[in-house]
Design a protein around this motif. Structure first.
Motif, PDB file in Angstrom:
ATOM      1  N   VAL A  43       0.841  -1.206   0.000  1.00  0.00           N
ATOM      2  CA  VAL A  43       0.000   0.000   0.000  1.00  0.00           C
ATOM      3  C   VAL A  43       0.874   1.254   0.000  1.00  0.00           C
ATOM      4  O   VAL A  43       0.617   2.197  -0.757  1.00  0.00           O
ATOM      5  CB  VAL A  43      -0.964  -0.009   1.208  1.00  0.00           C
ATOM      6  N   LEU A  44       1.908   1.277   0.813  1.00  0.00           N
ATOM      7  CA  LEU A  44       2.771   2.459   0.870  1.00  0.00           C
ATOM      8  C   LEU A  44       3.567   2.654  -0.423  1.00  0.00           C
ATOM      9  O   LEU A  44       3.792   3.793  -0.858  1.00  0.00           O
ATOM     10  CB  LEU A  44       3.716   2.361   2.070  1.00  0.00           C
ATOM     11  N   THR A  45       3.986   1.571  -1.063  1.00  0.00           N
ATOM     12  CA  THR A  45       4.708   1.677  -2.332  1.00  0.00           C
ATOM     13  C   THR A  45       3.790   2.234  -3.412  1.00  0.00           C
ATOM     14  O   THR A  45       4.181   3.126  -4.179  1.00  0.00           O
ATOM     15  CB  THR A  45       5.256   0.299  -2.753  1.00  0.00           C
ATOM     16  N   ALA A  46       2.579   1.726  -3.481  1.00  0.00           N
ATOM     17  CA  ALA A  46       1.621   2.228  -4.473  1.00  0.00           C
ATOM     18  C   ALA A  46       1.288   3.695  -4.207  1.00  0.00           C
ATOM     19  O   ALA A  46       1.174   4.487  -5.148  1.00  0.00           O
ATOM     20  CB  ALA A  46       0.356   1.375  -4.458  1.00  0.00           C
ATOM     21  N   ALA A  47       1.151   4.071  -2.937  1.00  0.00           N
ATOM     22  CA  ALA A  47       0.862   5.466  -2.603  1.00  0.00           C
ATOM     23  C   ALA A  47       2.038   6.372  -2.964  1.00  0.00           C
ATOM     24  O   ALA A  47       1.842   7.529  -3.342  1.00  0.00           O
ATOM     25  CB  ALA A  47       0.529   5.592  -1.120  1.00  0.00           C
ATOM     26  N   ALA A  48       3.258   5.856  -2.870  1.00  0.00           N
ATOM     27  CA  ALA A  48       4.439   6.653  -3.217  1.00  0.00           C
ATOM     28  C   ALA A  48       4.422   7.025  -4.699  1.00  0.00           C
ATOM     29  O   ALA A  48       4.840   8.127  -5.073  1.00  0.00           O
ATOM     30  CB  ALA A  48       5.708   5.889  -2.867  1.00  0.00           C
ATOM     31  N   PHE A  49       3.953   6.118  -5.570  1.00  0.00           N
ATOM     32  CA  PHE A  49       3.863   6.429  -6.991  1.00  0.00           C
ATOM     33  C   PHE A  49       2.864   7.555  -7.249  1.00  0.00           C
ATOM     34  O   PHE A  49       3.060   8.353  -8.154  1.00  0.00           O
ATOM     35  CB  PHE A  49       3.472   5.184  -7.799  1.00  0.00           C
ATOM     36  N   ALA A  50       1.820   7.638  -6.483  1.00  0.00           N
ATOM     37  CA  ALA A  50       0.840   8.715  -6.649  1.00  0.00           C
ATOM     38  C   ALA A  50       1.402  10.042  -6.168  1.00  0.00           C
ATOM     39  O   ALA A  50       1.001  11.101  -6.643  1.00  0.00           O
ATOM     40  CB  ALA A  50      -0.447   8.388  -5.890  1.00  0.00           C
ATOM     41  N   GLY A  65       4.108  22.905   1.686  1.00  0.00           N
ATOM     42  CA  GLY A  65       4.140  21.483   2.054  1.00  0.00           C
ATOM     43  C   GLY A  65       2.748  20.900   2.177  1.00  0.00           C
ATOM     44  O   GLY A  65       1.763  21.594   2.353  1.00  0.00           O
ATOM     45  N   GLY A  66       2.691  19.584   2.076  1.00  0.00           N
ATOM     46  CA  GLY A  66       1.424  18.872   2.202  1.00  0.00           C
ATOM     47  C   GLY A  66       1.065  18.676   3.667  1.00  0.00           C
ATOM     48  O   GLY A  66       1.674  19.233   4.566  1.00  0.00           O
ATOM     49  N   GLY A  67       0.073  17.872   3.886  1.00  0.00           N
ATOM     50  CA  GLY A  67      -0.379  17.582   5.246  1.00  0.00           C
ATOM     51  C   GLY A  67       0.607  16.662   5.965  1.00  0.00           C
ATOM     52  O   GLY A  67       1.566  16.159   5.388  1.00  0.00           O
ATOM     53  N   THR A  68       0.362  16.457   7.208  1.00  0.00           N
ATOM     54  CA  THR A  68       1.240  15.579   7.981  1.00  0.00           C
ATOM     55  C   THR A  68       0.928  14.122   7.647  1.00  0.00           C
ATOM     56  O   THR A  68      -0.224  13.731   7.502  1.00  0.00           O
ATOM     57  CB  THR A  68       1.044  15.799   9.494  1.00  0.00           C
ATOM     58  N   ARG A  69       1.989  13.344   7.508  1.00  0.00           N
ATOM     59  CA  ARG A  69       1.844  11.924   7.207  1.00  0.00           C
ATOM     60  C   ARG A  69       2.196  11.115   8.430  1.00  0.00           C
ATOM     61  O   ARG A  69       3.069  11.485   9.210  1.00  0.00           O
ATOM     62  CB  ARG A  69       2.781  11.533   6.063  1.00  0.00           C
ATOM     63  N   LEU A 154      -5.658   2.305   7.963  1.00  0.00           N
ATOM     64  CA  LEU A 154      -4.861   3.018   6.966  1.00  0.00           C
ATOM     65  C   LEU A 154      -5.555   4.300   6.529  1.00  0.00           C
ATOM     66  O   LEU A 154      -4.898   5.302   6.287  1.00  0.00           O
ATOM     67  CB  LEU A 154      -4.590   2.117   5.767  1.00  0.00           C
ATOM     68  N   GLY A 155      -6.861   4.281   6.420  1.00  0.00           N
ATOM     69  CA  GLY A 155      -7.629   5.487   6.134  1.00  0.00           C
ATOM     70  C   GLY A 155      -7.867   5.717   4.649  1.00  0.00           C
ATOM     71  O   GLY A 155      -7.071   5.313   3.802  1.00  0.00           O
ATOM     72  N   PRO A 156      -8.967   6.398   4.333  1.00  0.00           N
ATOM     73  CA  PRO A 156      -9.308   6.664   2.936  1.00  0.00           C
ATOM     74  C   PRO A 156      -8.250   7.456   2.152  1.00  0.00           C
ATOM     75  O   PRO A 156      -7.998   7.129   0.991  1.00  0.00           O
ATOM     76  CB  PRO A 156     -10.621   7.454   3.030  1.00  0.00           C
ATOM     77  N   PRO A 157      -7.612   8.487   2.737  1.00  0.00           N
ATOM     78  CA  PRO A 157      -6.630   9.219   1.926  1.00  0.00           C
ATOM     79  C   PRO A 157      -5.456   8.353   1.451  1.00  0.00           C
ATOM     80  O   PRO A 157      -5.084   8.412   0.279  1.00  0.00           O
ATOM     81  CB  PRO A 157      -6.126  10.327   2.873  1.00  0.00           C
ATOM     82  N   LEU A 158      -4.918   7.534   2.342  1.00  0.00           N
ATOM     83  CA  LEU A 158      -3.794   6.680   1.961  1.00  0.00           C
ATOM     84  C   LEU A 158      -4.240   5.614   0.967  1.00  0.00           C
ATOM     85  O   LEU A 158      -3.527   5.304   0.004  1.00  0.00           O
ATOM     86  CB  LEU A 158      -3.168   6.030   3.201  1.00  0.00           C
ATOM     87  N   LEU A 160      -6.723   5.877  -1.167  1.00  0.00           N
ATOM     88  CA  LEU A 160      -6.961   6.558  -2.443  1.00  0.00           C
ATOM     89  C   LEU A 160      -5.631   6.826  -3.151  1.00  0.00           C
ATOM     90  O   LEU A 160      -5.519   6.626  -4.361  1.00  0.00           O
ATOM     91  CB  LEU A 160      -7.725   7.867  -2.215  1.00  0.00           C
ATOM     92  N   GLN A 161      -4.626   7.265  -2.416  1.00  0.00           N
ATOM     93  CA  GLN A 161      -3.301   7.467  -3.002  1.00  0.00           C
ATOM     94  C   GLN A 161      -2.750   6.157  -3.550  1.00  0.00           C
ATOM     95  O   GLN A 161      -2.157   6.131  -4.627  1.00  0.00           O
ATOM     96  CB  GLN A 161      -2.331   8.029  -1.968  1.00  0.00           C
ATOM     97  N   ALA A 162      -2.927   5.065  -2.824  1.00  0.00           N
ATOM     98  CA  ALA A 162      -2.435   3.769  -3.295  1.00  0.00           C
ATOM     99  C   ALA A 162      -3.153   3.342  -4.566  1.00  0.00           C
ATOM    100  O   ALA A 162      -2.532   2.814  -5.499  1.00  0.00           O
ATOM    101  CB  ALA A 162      -2.610   2.713  -2.201  1.00  0.00           C
ATOM    102  N   PHE A 163      -4.465   3.581  -4.630  1.00  0.00           N
ATOM    103  CA  PHE A 163      -5.232   3.243  -5.829  1.00  0.00           C
ATOM    104  C   PHE A 163      -4.759   4.074  -7.017  1.00  0.00           C
ATOM    105  O   PHE A 163      -4.539   3.547  -8.114  1.00  0.00           O
ATOM    106  CB  PHE A 163      -6.724   3.452  -5.569  1.00  0.00           C
ATOM    107  N   LEU A 164      -4.603   5.383  -6.802  1.00  0.00           N
ATOM    108  CA  LEU A 164      -4.125   6.252  -7.880  1.00  0.00           C
ATOM    109  C   LEU A 164      -2.702   5.890  -8.298  1.00  0.00           C
ATOM    110  O   LEU A 164      -2.364   5.931  -9.482  1.00  0.00           O
ATOM    111  CB  LEU A 164      -4.211   7.721  -7.455  1.00  0.00           C
ATOM    112  N   GLY A 165      -1.873   5.535  -7.343  1.00  0.00           N
ATOM    113  CA  GLY A 165      -0.511   5.114  -7.655  1.00  0.00           C
ATOM    114  C   GLY A 165      -0.480   3.841  -8.475  1.00  0.00           C
ATOM    115  O   GLY A 165       0.326   3.693  -9.404  1.00  0.00           O
ATOM    116  N   THR A 166      -1.375   2.920  -8.167  1.00  0.00           N
ATOM    117  CA  THR A 166      -1.466   1.676  -8.942  1.00  0.00           C
ATOM    118  C   THR A 166      -1.923   1.977 -10.362  1.00  0.00           C
ATOM    119  O   THR A 166      -1.387   1.412 -11.327  1.00  0.00           O
ATOM    120  CB  THR A 166      -2.442   0.700  -8.257  1.00  0.00           C
TER     121      THR A 166
END
Length: 179
Positions: A43-50, A65-69, A154-158, A160-166
Motif C-alpha cells: 500500500v505504501l509503495t503504491a501510494a508513493a507512486f501517486a 508542504g502537504g499535510g502531515t503523514r 490506513l484510512g481513505p486518503p492513503l 486513495l493514493q495507493a489506488f491512484l498510484g497503482t
C-alpha cells in the motif's frame, strides 16, 4: 448475586447460535489488530507512486508542504479494539462465556436480557468464541458490533493514493509496452 459465576463451571459454547439469558458484561480490555508487513509495504509503495507527480510539481513551483503523514511505526502498530467478556446462561442452564469485539450502545444490553447470539470461533482455540451478531429478544433489537480493520486504520486518503498510484504505474507500464 449469581452464585453460578464459579470459573470452573464456565464453558465455551461450540454451537454457532446460542440462546440464553445475559448474566453479566465483564470489564473490557483492548486488543490490537495485527498488520501484515507485506500488505503495508504494498500500500505504501503504491501510494508513493501517486505522490511522485506532486513532489515534482512542488519542487518546480515551490508550493507549500502537504499535510502531515503518519510514520511507518504508527502505521505498523495496528488499531486497538475493545474486547468485552460476556457471560450468559444458555437454555440448558450452563454458564457460557463469549467475547464481544467492538462497541455497542450502552443501553443495548442489560443483565437478564434474553439474547440470541451468532458466534464465530477465534483463531486461538483457548479463547472463547466471539459474537458476530446479537438479537436482543427482550427489546427486539438486532445488534452487530463493529471493530477497527486494517483498511479503516490506513484510512481513505492513503488508500486513495495507493489506488491512484497503482493506476499511474499501470499506465506507465502499458505505455512502455506499446512503444
Amino acid at each position: 448475586m449469581d452464585s453460578g459465576l464459579d470459573t470452573r463451571r464456565i464453558v465455551h459454547p461450540t454451537e454457532r447460535i446460542v440462546t440464553g439469558r445475559l448474566v453479566r458484561l465483564l470489564d473490557g480490555y483492548t486488543r490490537e489488530v495485527r498488520i501484515g508487513q507485506p500488505v503495508l509495504v504494498a500500500v505504501l509503495t503504491a501510494a508513493a507512486f501517486a505522490r511522485l507527480p506532486a513532489l515534482l510539481l512542488r519542487s518546480i513551483f515551490s508550493f507549500g508542504g502537504g499535510g502531515t503523514r503518519r510514520r511507518w511505526k504508527e502505521l505498523k502498530q495496528g488499531p486497538e479494539y475493545l474486547v468485552t467478556p460476556v457471560r450468559l446462561r444458555n437454555t440448558a442452564g450452563q454458564l457460557c462465556e463469549v467475547e464481544l469485539h467492538g462497541h455497542l450502545p450502552q443501553s443495548a444490553l442489560h443483565p437478564a436480557d434474553q439474547v440470541q447470539l451468532t458466534l464465530r470461533p477465534q483463531r486461538d482455540p483457548e479463547l472463547p468464541p466471539r459474537i458476530e451478531r446479537i438479537v436482543n429478544l427482550t427489546t427486539g433489537q438486532l445488534l452487530t458490533p463493529r471493530t477497527a480493520t486494517l483498511w479503516s486504520h490506513l484510512g481513505p486518503p492513503l488508500l486513495l493514493q495507493a489506488f491512484l498510484g497503482t493506476l499511474l504505474l499501470a499506465g506507465v507500464v502499458a505505455c512502455s509496452a506499446l512503444t
